[in-house]
Design a protein around this motif. Sequence first.
Motif, PDB file in Angstrom:
ATOM      1  N   VAL A  62      10.116   6.742  12.470  1.00 29.98           N
ATOM      2  CA  VAL A  62       9.585   7.608  11.503  1.00 29.98           C
ATOM      3  C   VAL A  62       8.645   7.065  10.379  1.00 29.98           C
ATOM      4  CG1 VAL A  62      10.230   9.258   9.757  1.00 29.98           C
ATOM      5  CG2 VAL A  62      11.872   8.589  11.758  1.00 29.98           C
ATOM      6  N   VAL A  63       7.569   7.445  10.449  1.00 26.22           N
ATOM      7  CA  VAL A  63       6.306   7.039   9.492  1.00 26.22           C
ATOM      8  C   VAL A  63       6.489   8.023   8.410  1.00 26.22           C
ATOM      9  CG1 VAL A  63       3.992   6.771   9.046  1.00 26.22           C
ATOM     10  CG2 VAL A  63       5.086   6.094  11.365  1.00 26.22           C
ATOM     11  N   LEU A  64       6.595   7.548   7.095  1.00 25.98           N
ATOM     12  CA  LEU A  64       6.467   7.978   5.736  1.00 25.98           C
ATOM     13  C   LEU A  64       5.105   7.602   5.119  1.00 25.98           C
ATOM     14  CD1 LEU A  64       7.820   9.857   3.619  1.00 25.98           C
ATOM     15  CD2 LEU A  64       9.055   8.024   2.727  1.00 25.98           C
ATOM     16  N   ILE A  65       4.322   8.468   4.800  1.00 27.69           N
ATOM     17  CA  ILE A  65       3.005   8.164   4.217  1.00 27.69           C
ATOM     18  C   ILE A  65       2.838   8.832   2.823  1.00 27.69           C
ATOM     19  CG2 ILE A  65       0.587   8.633   4.465  1.00 27.69           C
ATOM     20  CD1 ILE A  65       1.135   9.514   7.478  1.00 27.69           C
ATOM     21  N   GLU A  66       2.417   8.060   2.005  1.00 25.47           N
ATOM     22  CA  GLU A  66       2.442   8.293   0.615  1.00 25.47           C
ATOM     23  C   GLU A  66       1.182   8.062  -0.100  1.00 25.47           C
ATOM     24  OE1 GLU A  66       2.571   9.538  -3.517  1.00 25.47           O
ATOM     25  OE2 GLU A  66       4.055   9.895  -1.853  1.00 25.47           O
ATOM     26  N   ALA A  67       0.224   8.889  -0.586  1.00 25.32           N
ATOM     27  CA  ALA A  67      -0.889   8.956  -1.153  1.00 25.32           C
ATOM     28  C   ALA A  67      -1.122   7.816  -2.078  1.00 25.32           C
ATOM     29  CB  ALA A  67      -1.798  10.446  -1.539  1.00 25.32           C
ATOM     30  N   GLN A  68      -0.189   8.054  -2.937  1.00 21.80           N
ATOM     31  CA  GLN A  68      -0.281   7.102  -4.260  1.00 21.80           C
ATOM     32  C   GLN A  68       0.675   5.911  -4.072  1.00 21.80           C
ATOM     33  OE1 GLN A  68      -2.008   9.583  -8.008  1.00 21.80           O
ATOM     34  NE2 GLN A  68       0.043  10.617  -7.212  1.00 21.80           N
ATOM     35  N   GLU A  69       1.511   5.989  -4.992  1.00 24.75           N
ATOM     36  CA  GLU A  69       2.737   4.819  -5.016  1.00 24.75           C
ATOM     37  C   GLU A  69       3.988   5.493  -5.345  1.00 24.75           C
ATOM     38  OE1 GLU A  69       4.192   0.910  -7.620  1.00 24.75           O
ATOM     39  OE2 GLU A  69       2.090   1.185  -7.098  1.00 24.75           O
TER      40      GLU A  69
END
Length: 439
Positions: A62-69
């Motif tokens: 499962v890939v979790l993508i966050e634009a910032q931190e």
Amino acid sequence: MIQVNALPDDDRACGWYHTSQPRQAKPAHSGHSRARWAVLGAGYVGLAAARRLAERFPDDEVVLIEAQEVGFGTAGRNAGFAIDLPHDIGAADYIGDLAEANKVWNLNRFGQQQLVAQVERYGIPCELRHSGKYQAAVEPRGLAVLEAYRGGLDRLGAPYEVVSGDDLPDHIGTSFYKEALFTPGTILMQPSALVKGLADNLPANVTLYEHTPVSGVDYGDKITLSHAGGTLTVDQLVLANNAFGQHFGFLKGRFIPLFLYASLTRPLTAEEQSRLGGKDFWGVIPADPGGSTVRRTHDNRILIRNSFSFHPNGVGDRRKLMQFRENHRISFQRRFPMLPDVDFEYTWSGQLAMTRNHQSFFGKLAPNVYAALGCNGLGVTRGTASGVLLADWMAGERNDMVDFLLASPGPNRNPPEPFLSLGVNFSLWNTFRKAGLEA
């Protein structure tokens, strides 16, 4: 391919972020890779959904993508209230339909239980405490809200305590308010520390990429997410990025991105703490919606949160920070005249994904695309619950809470510009004006 034309860009001064334990952010995604599942947005919804999908499908990545931190964005910028009780501002007694209110109450408590379980399991240092909350008023308008809400809580069978203005200094130090309702079910915490800890204790089959803003998406049998460093092709996508979800081709014009502003003082000295009195850890929410949220934190700081602005593209205006810091200074002085030399150390903004009818979206947007969007200011509890339940539903499970969320009509469509901005900005100005001393 859909081009994403608005990306998170929060200010650098969030006090919760800077006063929580530092962590090492995970590397950004690079190159071209594939996965079965991707979750976009590592706030409360995204963290909960990624965890639950990983538990449901232990053999899949499962890939979790966050634009910032993680901990820097919206999830780490709220006031740190995990509220259990429903509060329907459209109902005369703020409870409304009793059957629906009970479902909301159960859903919020489920979200609380999920968070408490993770904090206890992993020892997350976020100062989570079952402290309850005070809903306080000083103006006749706010006192009328408390009276109406008492009737609603009686109908719901929810516990509360009426605290008179004479007794409030023993609770919160200040004699500013005339009355408060204390409800014991709210949990208070340090929100940035909470989401940092949740992110650092994900299952082994969750891969978290931070600082990876997605700039384009191509939908089809497979979904390809593009960013500056490469692409990620997935079978199933979960949008957990609140108002930014409308920039991914769905629900466009159905969210109202509001920004709410907060300031956090330096730590009080021992002498100042003695002068203030009251309990050493508490939270106050305003009876009037235009009023101030106030907290005394675990490290003896005072938080003031008020003042709204509207930015249709979801990106705040840093120029407003100093303008609204002055509002916070006035609000602080009204409540704490015994602390004339205490200044603010941090001032920041945080986004609320509001909808006109106060309804969220939960479910399937398109083939292979799912979402839980629009928490309407209840991201901590409602967002956590929605993330878990969305993953359960994607895995084939149904229960009363899932059915309740699926039954939502979803967010209303907004009027076109310039009418939307004119209406929202006037409403915000008028709300703050009518709050009077509550602000």
